[in-house]
Design an enzyme around this catalytic site. Structure first.
Site, PDB file in Angstrom:
ATOM      1  N   ARG A   1       0.796  -1.198   0.188  1.00 37.64           N
ATOM      2  CA  ARG A   1      -0.027  -0.158  -0.123  1.00 37.64           C
ATOM      3  C   ARG A   1       1.040   1.220  -0.099  1.00 37.64           C
ATOM      4  O   ARG A   1       1.755   1.234   0.761  1.00 37.64           O
ATOM      5  CB  ARG A   1      -0.938   0.064   1.171  1.00 37.64           C
ATOM      6  CG  ARG A   1      -2.378  -1.282   1.273  1.00 37.64           C
ATOM      7  CD  ARG A   1      -3.047  -1.092   2.292  1.00 37.64           C
ATOM      8  NE  ARG A   1      -3.619  -2.213   2.237  1.00 37.64           N
ATOM      9  CZ  ARG A   1      -4.592  -2.612   3.095  1.00 37.64           C
ATOM     10  NH1 ARG A   1      -4.739  -1.909   4.309  1.00 37.64           N
ATOM     11  NH2 ARG A   1      -5.306  -3.657   3.189  1.00 37.64           N
TER      12      ARG A   1
ATOM     13  N   ARG B   1       2.259   1.028  10.022  1.00 38.43           N
ATOM     14  CA  ARG B   1       1.722   1.397   8.837  1.00 38.43           C
ATOM     15  C   ARG B   1       2.888   1.224   7.807  1.00 38.43           C
ATOM     16  O   ARG B   1       3.752   2.244   7.709  1.00 38.43           O
ATOM     17  CB  ARG B   1       1.014   2.908   8.726  1.00 38.43           C
ATOM     18  CG  ARG B   1       0.188   3.077   7.834  1.00 38.43           C
ATOM     19  CD  ARG B   1      -0.185   4.596   7.995  1.00 38.43           C
ATOM     20  NE  ARG B   1      -0.956   4.715   9.125  1.00 38.43           N
ATOM     21  CZ  ARG B   1      -2.451   4.413   9.398  1.00 38.43           C
ATOM     22  NH1 ARG B   1      -3.023   4.117   8.090  1.00 38.43           N
ATOM     23  NH2 ARG B   1      -3.080   4.628  10.372  1.00 38.43           N
TER      24      ARG B   1
ATOM     25  N   GLU C   1      -6.366  -1.035  15.552  1.00 37.99           N
ATOM     26  CA  GLU C   1      -6.905  -2.006  14.621  1.00 37.99           C
ATOM     27  C   GLU C   1      -6.202  -3.116  14.142  1.00 37.99           C
ATOM     28  O   GLU C   1      -4.802  -2.936  13.815  1.00 37.99           O
ATOM     29  CB  GLU C   1      -7.438  -1.190  13.523  1.00 37.99           C
ATOM     30  CG  GLU C   1      -8.046  -2.156  12.182  1.00 37.99           C
ATOM     31  CD  GLU C   1      -7.885  -1.669  11.122  1.00 37.99           C
ATOM     32  OE1 GLU C   1      -7.903  -2.365   9.891  1.00 37.99           O
ATOM     33  OE2 GLU C   1      -8.073  -0.485  10.698  1.00 37.99           O
TER      34      GLU C   1
ATOM     35  N   SER D   1     -10.076  -5.924  10.116  1.00 37.79           N
ATOM     36  CA  SER D   1     -11.521  -5.470   9.484  1.00 37.79           C
ATOM     37  C   SER D   1     -12.268  -6.559   8.706  1.00 37.79           C
ATOM     38  O   SER D   1     -11.597  -7.037   7.978  1.00 37.79           O
ATOM     39  CB  SER D   1     -11.427  -4.315   8.884  1.00 37.79           C
ATOM     40  OG  SER D   1     -11.245  -3.069   9.534  1.00 37.79           O
TER      41      SER D   1
ATOM     42  N   ARG E   1       1.005  -6.621  12.602  1.00 35.53           N
ATOM     43  CA  ARG E   1       0.341  -6.051  13.473  1.00 35.53           C
ATOM     44  C   ARG E   1       0.379  -7.053  14.793  1.00 35.53           C
ATOM     45  O   ARG E   1       0.036  -6.591  15.975  1.00 35.53           O
ATOM     46  CB  ARG E   1      -0.954  -5.350  13.270  1.00 35.53           C
ATOM     47  CG  ARG E   1      -0.992  -4.103  12.280  1.00 35.53           C
ATOM     48  CD  ARG E   1      -2.140  -3.293  12.236  1.00 35.53           C
ATOM     49  NE  ARG E   1      -1.837  -1.983  11.572  1.00 35.53           N
ATOM     50  CZ  ARG E   1      -2.597  -0.891  11.285  1.00 35.53           C
ATOM     51  NH1 ARG E   1      -3.796  -0.928  12.108  1.00 35.53           N
ATOM     52  NH2 ARG E   1      -2.377  -0.185  10.685  1.00 35.53           N
TER      53      ARG E   1
END
Length: 444
Positions: free
Chosen positions: A282, A297, A369, A372, A410
């Protein structure tokens, strides 16, 4: 993606759904585009019908010796042919105008999704585990990893730039162990079929799951090069001329969901449940200044993805099931977390409803987070033309779901912070020890 016929019949409902996302009503504009599309198609059809009719009339006029009428009809046909490219272009433009507008519209939230503006309006629905009480000040994961000499951001920056990391030794093995544990859990206990998909995909695949066109700037594009000679000492502009374009996948959701594109499944094949452990990429174009330190991130990260293809009747139940599968990962790792339902202002573009799982990070002193899980209805299926054939024989669009099961990077962050010791070492969670060759602590 929406059916314009549905919008025409449910314009008020459509605009109300947009309002819940904080967006302006656009049904009137879309219907105007559709009117233009219909008119352009009608003009082309009318011209084609007249051309066919005039051609027949020419033969009839010549048969009765009416040369003047035959010549007039020939002139009319010639005029239609001359204007034909303009009519075709008008039709193409009108269709593209509507399709482009529809492609940029996010999914409508389910009625049960809470209204809200951003993450502050998300609603916590469950909490599991108690955060550990430390007798020392807990460190953040990058402090732990760097302290062990096994997490290297500086060298990664020299190789690739910011938002990359080199993990070594016990941390590299921990990352691999986490992924293997998750895949074993989802395939052996949760009934998912493991898939090893391509990491490079075409435009159509990215469009199908709605990464394109809206989120183009968040993606990494890849251009293939062609070698034009031998014996060259280094790359040249000519040698690197592009021949094809791809996208690096931002998540395995893209190739897994697209496995059913442009197909009609038998209802007996549903639900179809798939999982994959892949690297994801990403650009993080909208994340300037956020999480600039550490692994939260990154441009490249590893994730175990869950995808389900279901009937419309079963998709909401499947959503609860999928979320439960992701929760089980955190429970077995004994990581405290909370489950929240995202509000209308924070949910994803393609989602009808999303649960986030947020893991406790003692180094940051907050929940972050880690997964999801979203149900998308037939939104992606329409973009992919993915259908199934029910008992009545009439094909219907499938419903698609996707979720992180979970983000491996994560998860490693959470393990480092929750299992850290005062001397800088990290205990290995019990469930991971078989994957670590029996190792109980990093460093050993």
């Amino acid at each position: 993606m929406y059916d314009i016929k549905w919008i025409r019949e449910n314009a008020e409902t459509f605009d109300s759904g947009r309002a819940r996302r904080g967006l302006e009503p656009i049904s009137t504009q879309l219907l105007a585009f559709d009117d233009s599309r219909r008119a352009a198609i009608g003009e082309l059809q009318k011209a084609q019908e007249r051309r066919n009719a005039a051609s027949k009339e020419i033969g009839a006029a010549m048969k009765v010796g009416d040369a003047a009428r035959a010549e007039a009809l020939k002139a009319e046909v010639a005029g239609i042919k001359e204007n034909w490219p303009a009519l075709e272009e008008a039709e193409r433009y009108a269709i593209a105008e509507l399709d482009n507008a529809l492609a940029a519209i996010p999914n409508t939230p389910l009625d049960e999704v809470p209204d809200g503006a951003d993450e502050n309006d998300n609603i916590e629905v469950a909490r599991w585990g108690e955060p550990r009480a430390f007798d020392f000040t807990p460190r953040e994961h990058f402090e732990i990893g760097e302290g062990l000499g096994l997490m290297d951001f500086e060298t990664a920056a020299k190789i690739s730039g910011a938002r990359f990391v080199v993990n070594k030794g016990g941390l590299a093995r921990l990352e691999r162990a986490l992924a293997q544990f998750m895949l074993d859990l989802h395939t052996n206990e949760h009934g998912y079929m493991e898939v090893s998909p391509p990491l490079l995909v075409r435009d159509d695949a990215m469009f199908g799951t709605a990464q394109l066109p809206k989120f183009r700037d968040d993606q990494f594009s890849v251009t293939a090069g062609r070698q034009i000679g031998s014996g060259q000492s280094g790359p040249t502009a000519e040698a690197l001329m592009p021949t094809a374009d791809y996208w690096l996948i931002p998540t395995a959701e893209v190739p897994l969901t697209n496995l059913v594109r442009e197909s009609i499944l038998d209802e007996s094949q549903l639900p179809m449940r798939m999982t994959a452990g892949t690297y994801c990429f990403r650009a993080e174009a909208g994340a300037a200044g956020k999480d600039t330190r550490g692994m939260i991130r990154q441009h490249q990260f590893y994730k175990v993805e869950l995808v389900s293809i279901t009937t419309p009747e079963d998709s909401l139940e499947e959503h609860e099931r999928m979320t439960g599968c992701a929760e089980k990962v955190l429970q077995l790792l004994e990581l405290p977390y909370r489950k929240v339902v995202l509000c209308t202002g924070d949910m994803g573009f393609a989602s009808q409803k999303t649960y986030d799982l947020e893991v406790w990070l003692p180094g940051q002193g907050r929940y972050r987070e880690i997964s999801s899980c979203s149900v998308c209805g037939d939104f992606q299926a329409r973009r992919m033309n993915a259908r199934y054939r029910p008992a009545d024989g009439k094909p219907r669009f499938v419903h698609t779901l996707n979720g992180s099961g979970v983000a491996v990077g994560r998860a490693m962050v959470a393990v480092l912070e929750n299992y850290q010791q005062a001397d800088g070492s990290v205990d290995v969670p019990r469930v991971l020890r078989p994957y670590m060759g029996g190792l109980t602590r990093i460093p050993s």
